[in-house]
Design a protein around this motif. Structure first.
Motif, PDB file in Angstrom:
ATOM      1  N   LEU A  10      27.262  19.822  49.514  1.00  0.00           N
ATOM      2  CA  LEU A  10      26.105  20.080  50.380  1.00  0.00           C
ATOM      3  C   LEU A  10      25.925  21.576  50.630  1.00  0.00           C
ATOM      4  N   ILE A  11      27.031  22.279  50.848  1.00  0.00           N
ATOM      5  CA  ILE A  11      26.944  23.720  51.094  1.00  0.00           C
ATOM      6  C   ILE A  11      26.458  24.447  49.847  1.00  0.00           C
ATOM      7  N   ASP A  12      26.911  24.018  48.659  1.00  0.00           N
ATOM      8  CA  ASP A  12      26.426  24.630  47.411  1.00  0.00           C
ATOM      9  C   ASP A  12      24.912  24.460  47.289  1.00  0.00           C
ATOM     10  N   ILE A  13      24.399  23.291  47.620  1.00  0.00           N
ATOM     11  CA  ILE A  13      22.947  23.050  47.557  1.00  0.00           C
ATOM     12  C   ILE A  13      22.224  23.982  48.520  1.00  0.00           C
ATOM     13  N   LEU A  14      22.678  24.037  49.762  1.00  0.00           N
ATOM     14  CA  LEU A  14      22.014  24.858  50.770  1.00  0.00           C
ATOM     15  C   LEU A  14      22.042  26.341  50.410  1.00  0.00           C
ATOM     16  N   ARG A  15      23.139  26.805  49.837  1.00  0.00           N
ATOM     17  CA  ARG A  15      23.267  28.225  49.508  1.00  0.00           C
ATOM     18  C   ARG A  15      22.678  28.558  48.128  1.00  0.00           C
ATOM     19  N   GLY A  16      22.163  27.538  47.438  1.00  0.00           N
ATOM     20  CA  GLY A  16      21.501  27.784  46.159  1.00  0.00           C
ATOM     21  C   GLY A  16      22.460  28.107  45.034  1.00  0.00           C
ATOM     22  N   LYS A  17      23.661  27.542  45.063  1.00  0.00           N
ATOM     23  CA  LYS A  17      24.640  27.794  43.999  1.00  0.00           C
ATOM     24  C   LYS A  17      24.417  26.797  42.863  1.00  0.00           C
ATOM     25  N   LEU A  18      24.182  27.326  41.685  1.00  0.00           N
ATOM     26  CA  LEU A  18      23.867  26.466  40.553  1.00  0.00           C
ATOM     27  C   LEU A  18      25.167  26.068  39.853  1.00  0.00           C
ATOM     28  N   THR A  19      25.934  25.194  40.498  1.00  0.00           N
ATOM     29  CA  THR A  19      27.204  24.735  39.922  1.00  0.00           C
ATOM     30  C   THR A  19      26.932  23.664  38.865  1.00  0.00           C
ATOM     31  N   GLU A  20      27.959  23.348  38.065  1.00  0.00           N
ATOM     32  CA  GLU A  20      27.814  22.317  37.050  1.00  0.00           C
ATOM     33  C   GLU A  20      27.438  20.984  37.695  1.00  0.00           C
ATOM     34  N   ARG A  21      28.027  20.707  38.859  1.00  0.00           N
ATOM     35  CA  ARG A  21      27.751  19.429  39.533  1.00  0.00           C
ATOM     36  C   ARG A  21      26.308  19.393  40.054  1.00  0.00           C
ATOM     37  N   VAL A  22      25.858  20.516  40.588  1.00  0.00           N
ATOM     38  CA  VAL A  22      24.471  20.592  41.063  1.00  0.00           C
ATOM     39  C   VAL A  22      23.510  20.344  39.897  1.00  0.00           C
ATOM     40  N   LYS A  23      23.792  20.978  38.756  1.00  0.00           N
ATOM     41  CA  LYS A  23      22.917  20.795  37.589  1.00  0.00           C
ATOM     42  C   LYS A  23      23.009  19.369  37.056  1.00  0.00           C
ATOM     43  N   GLU A  24      24.234  18.796  37.045  1.00  0.00           N
ATOM     44  CA  GLU A  24      24.414  17.442  36.524  1.00  0.00           C
ATOM     45  C   GLU A  24      23.553  16.436  37.272  1.00  0.00           C
ATOM     46  N   TYR A  25      23.490  16.567  38.584  1.00  0.00           N
ATOM     47  CA  TYR A  25      22.735  15.607  39.400  1.00  0.00           C
ATOM     48  C   TYR A  25      21.296  16.039  39.641  1.00  0.00           C
ATOM     49  N   GLY A  26      20.907  17.208  39.130  1.00  0.00           N
ATOM     50  CA  GLY A  26      19.539  17.684  39.319  1.00  0.00           C
ATOM     51  C   GLY A  26      19.238  18.076  40.755  1.00  0.00           C
ATOM     52  N   HIS A  27      20.234  18.460  41.492  1.00  0.00           N
ATOM     53  CA  HIS A  27      20.018  18.767  42.913  1.00  0.00           C
ATOM     54  C   HIS A  27      19.397  20.137  43.134  1.00  0.00           C
ATOM     55  N   ASP A  28      19.244  20.920  42.075  1.00  0.00           N
ATOM     56  CA  ASP A  28      18.547  22.193  42.217  1.00  0.00           C
ATOM     57  C   ASP A  28      17.043  21.979  42.366  1.00  0.00           C
ATOM     58  N   SER A  29      16.576  20.762  42.141  1.00  0.00           N
ATOM     59  CA  SER A  29      15.148  20.463  42.325  1.00  0.00           C
ATOM     60  C   SER A  29      14.818  19.982  43.729  1.00  0.00           C
ATOM     61  N   LEU A  30      15.838  19.777  44.563  1.00  0.00           N
ATOM     62  CA  LEU A  30      15.589  19.340  45.939  1.00  0.00           C
ATOM     63  C   LEU A  30      14.913  20.450  46.729  1.00  0.00           C
ATOM     64  N   SER A  31      14.069  20.071  47.672  1.00  0.00           N
ATOM     65  CA  SER A  31      13.359  21.064  48.487  1.00  0.00           C
ATOM     66  C   SER A  31      14.297  21.893  49.358  1.00  0.00           C
ATOM     67  N   VAL A  32      15.507  21.376  49.607  1.00  0.00           N
ATOM     68  CA  VAL A  32      16.449  22.111  50.457  1.00  0.00           C
ATOM     69  C   VAL A  32      17.348  23.041  49.642  1.00  0.00           C
ATOM     70  N   PHE A  33      17.187  23.059  48.316  1.00  0.00           N
ATOM     71  CA  PHE A  33      18.052  23.902  47.492  1.00  0.00           C
ATOM     72  C   PHE A  33      17.776  25.369  47.814  1.00  0.00           C
ATOM     73  N   GLY A  34      18.829  26.092  48.256  1.00  0.00           N
ATOM     74  CA  GLY A  34      18.719  27.528  48.528  1.00  0.00           C
ATOM     75  C   GLY A  34      18.170  27.884  49.891  1.00  0.00           C
ATOM     76  N   VAL A  35      17.858  26.900  50.741  1.00  0.00           N
ATOM     77  CA  VAL A  35      17.267  27.254  52.044  1.00  0.00           C
ATOM     78  C   VAL A  35      18.295  27.823  53.020  1.00  0.00           C
ATOM     79  N   GLY A  36      19.585  27.739  52.645  1.00  0.00           N
ATOM     80  CA  GLY A  36      20.624  28.240  53.555  1.00  0.00           C
ATOM     81  C   GLY A  36      21.357  29.442  53.015  1.00  0.00           C
ATOM     82  N   ALA A  37      20.683  30.244  52.169  1.00  0.00           N
ATOM     83  CA  ALA A  37      21.345  31.410  51.577  1.00  0.00           C
ATOM     84  C   ALA A  37      21.674  32.478  52.613  1.00  0.00           C
TER      85      ALA A  37
END
Length: 604
Positions: free
Chosen positions: A432-459
């Motif tokens: 969850l913290i990786d998503i909020l901080r906009g970290k493009l980890t392998e797991r984030v990319k695997e699940y497509g979570h970089d497309s969520l509206s909350v991706f990077g909003v907590g940088a």
């Protein structure tokens, strides 16, 4: 006019006057009254039954849950010239028979017995044939099924009132809320007994709670910086953590011993004996260790895992500084602690009421950890005692910032909501913290979570800051641990009000320095005990002399004299035996036995 109780205090124990309610309790029991006594560790509970046992006719019978405590108490009493003995499983039948005969012959002032031994037919018959001055039920909180250290054998102790209705009974403990106190009185049939409740405050203990980050290194830094060479206790939740931490400390120059229920009985006994008898050892232990450990010079107690309740934390941290000299209670606590404890409660056996009770105890402990106000105030509030800010805890010495974390909380709650609504998925804190901080980890990319509206909003917040937000949301039950999903996070009923902006959240923010180092500033962190150089040299000489005497007697050094007594002698050396008799802790027997040696030691 000197009363029998005061005369005994001065001549046997070497103290000039009573403290707090001690005299009222002692005189009440000498007069034949029952009592429920609550005093903090190191507050002088044992005198409340030892002196009445010496003044009243017969033998005082003390019910104690631990063999180590009995042995220590008896060793200390024998040094004072008191006729004391114990009955427990460490004795063979010949030793036990000698003790029994001494009791029947009226040759004992105090007899210590384990509760399971007391309740046997043989022991009951023995007591019927002797003369009993009083019954003292030590560690009485063990009778409470809702307390932190329940012992089922304590439930049978109501038999004492039924079989010996004319013998006064004292129930004594250092830890009990109002609810636990009522349960003690009810189960031990002490409903009509007065309650003597001393202040639970231990002003000599400095309370510190730090955010966990590489906790073994934090622990090592704390010990090296503030308690190098001191005796201490480190509490861990698991046996594996105990072994790992003890090994780590030894590898880095801190002499440490492990203690947990998985070790053999002889190894546990040997480690405990070394801890009691040697200076500067650190015991790394589960909560199986500690109750009844009478060592007065424990300079720190550290917890590297979150305790389950405030009562347990108070009892364990209170083993520091029993001698009244400065000591530290240090706790490292983090997000994973909250996740683990919530999951353990959800998966625990028992009904919903039992789990709610465990949850309430954990909530109180989390409140103590997360408070931005005086920790000592929060701790004592739990026991219905109220004080002004103490000036000797981390939040008083270095007040944390409070900040409006409402928006940050909304961001993380939204991330949890979107993962569940859009993907039917739940994830743990790190993802969850990786998503909020906009970290493009392998797991984030695997699940497509970089497309969520909350991706990077907590940088705008660091990873550490986000973990702090998550921890506090869990602490306030605004997020829950999904026990079916291996520690993943889910929304709660309370989440809705925060998401809708109907609730403002003020959160605690640690300084980056404290988060990294885990210790207070150098000017304020160390609770030092400093003597002038000449006095320090005398003190060390006295400690060396005491160590030799203790070894020859086969007892812990503090049984001969406490550090506090030796410091008083070192600061103002007595010239005569009469001068020595004015020192706190030097009674008639010890003055006769050791007086000349002490005078020679400080005259060098």
């Amino acid at each position: 006019m000197t009363t029998p109780s005061l005369d005994t205090l001065q001549t046997v124990f070497g103290y000039e006057s009573f403290r707090g309610d001690q005299q009222a309790i002692i005189d009440h029991v000498i007069g034949g009254g029952d009592a429920l006594v609550l005093m903090p560790t190191g507050g002088g509970k044992s005198l409340c039954y030892q002196i009445p046992a010496l003044v009243r006719a017969g033998t005082g019978v003390v019910i104690s849950p631990l063999i180590a405590l009995m042995q220590d108490q008896v060793d200390a009493l024998l040094e004072l010239g008191v006729r004391a003995a114990y009955l427990n499983s460490s004795q063979d039948w010949r030793e036990a028979r000698e003790v029994e005969q001494a009791f029947l012959n009226g040759q004992l002032d105090l007899l210590y017995v384990a509760p399971e031994r007391l309740l046997t037919d043989r022991c009951m018959d023995l007591l019927e044939r002797g003369r009993i001055a009083l019954f003292a039920i030590d560690e009485a909180h063990c009778v409470s099924q809702w307390g932190h250290d329940f012992r089922p054998e304590y439930l049978g102790l109501s038999v004492l009132h039924e079989r010996w209705p004319g013998v006064p009974r004292l129930a004594l403990t250092a830890t009990a809320t109002t609810v636990t106190r009522r349960e003690i009185a009810q189960r031990l049939m002490l409903d009509d007994a007065p309650h003597f409740v001393a202040s639970f405050d231990r002003p000599n203990i400095r309370y510190r709670i730090v955010e966990k980050s590489e906790v073994r290194k934090q622990l090592l830094a704390f010990i090296k910086a503030e308690h190098d060479g001191d005796c201490g206790i480190v509490y861990c939740l698991s046996r594996a953590r105990v072994e790992d931490t003890a090994t780590f400390l030894c590898e880095h120059g801190i002499p440490a011993l492990p203690y947990h229920a998985g070790l053999s009985g002889p190894v546990r006994a040997a480690n405990q004996s070394r801890f009691l008898r040697e200076d500067g050892l650190v015991m790394v232990a589960t909560i199986a260790f500690g109750m009844g450990v009478n060592k007065p010079d424990v300079r720190f107690v550290a917890h590297i895992d979150l305790p389950k309740s405030v009562e347990g934390y108070y009892q364990e941290s209170g083993r520091a500084g029993r001698d009244g000299l400065p000591a530290t209670a240090w706790l490292a606590y983090g997000l994973q602690d909250v996740v683990q404890q919530r999951r353990m409660i959800d998966q625990s056996e028992g009904d919903d009421s039992f789990r709610r009770r465990l949850g309430a105890q954990l909530d109180a402990m989390l409140g103590l950890c997360e408070t931005v106000h005086c920790r000592r105030q929060r701790l004592l509030d739990y026991f219905d005692q109220h004080i002004e800010p103490c000036g000797n805890c981390d939040t008083c010495l270095e007040p944390p910032q409070a900040w409006d974390g409402t928006v940050a909380a909304q961001k993380i709650l939204s991330a949890v909501y979107r993962l569940w609504r859009e993907r039917g998925q739940r994830f743990g804190a790190g993802h969850l913290i990786d998503i909020l901080r906009g970290k493009l980890t392998e797991r984030v990319k695997e699940y497509g979570h970089d497309s969520l509206s909350v991706f990077g909003v907590g940088a705008d917040l660091s990873e550490s800051a986000w973990r702090g937000v998550l921890r506090q949301l869990l602490a306030q039950s605004l997020l829950a641990v999904d026990h079916e999903g291996y520690g993943t996070l889910a929304l709660t009923e309370g989440s809705r009000a925060v998401l809708k902006g109907e609730q403002t959240l003020m959160l605690r923010r640690e300084s980056e320095k404290k988060t990294r180092g885990g210790r207070a500033s150098a000017s304020r962190g160390k609770a030092a005990i400093v003597l002038p150089p000449e006095a320090q040299a005398r003190f060390e000489a006295l400690r060396s002399w005491r160590a030799e005497v203790a070894r020859s007697h086969g007892v812990p050094a503090y049984v001969i004299f406490h550090d506090a007594t030796l410091r008083e002698i070192a600061l103002d050396p007595p010239r005569t035996l009469d001068d020595l008799g004015q020192i706190s802790g030097v009674g008639v027997r010890k003055r006769e036995a050791y007086g000349e040696d002490l005078l020679r030691c400080v005259a060098r």
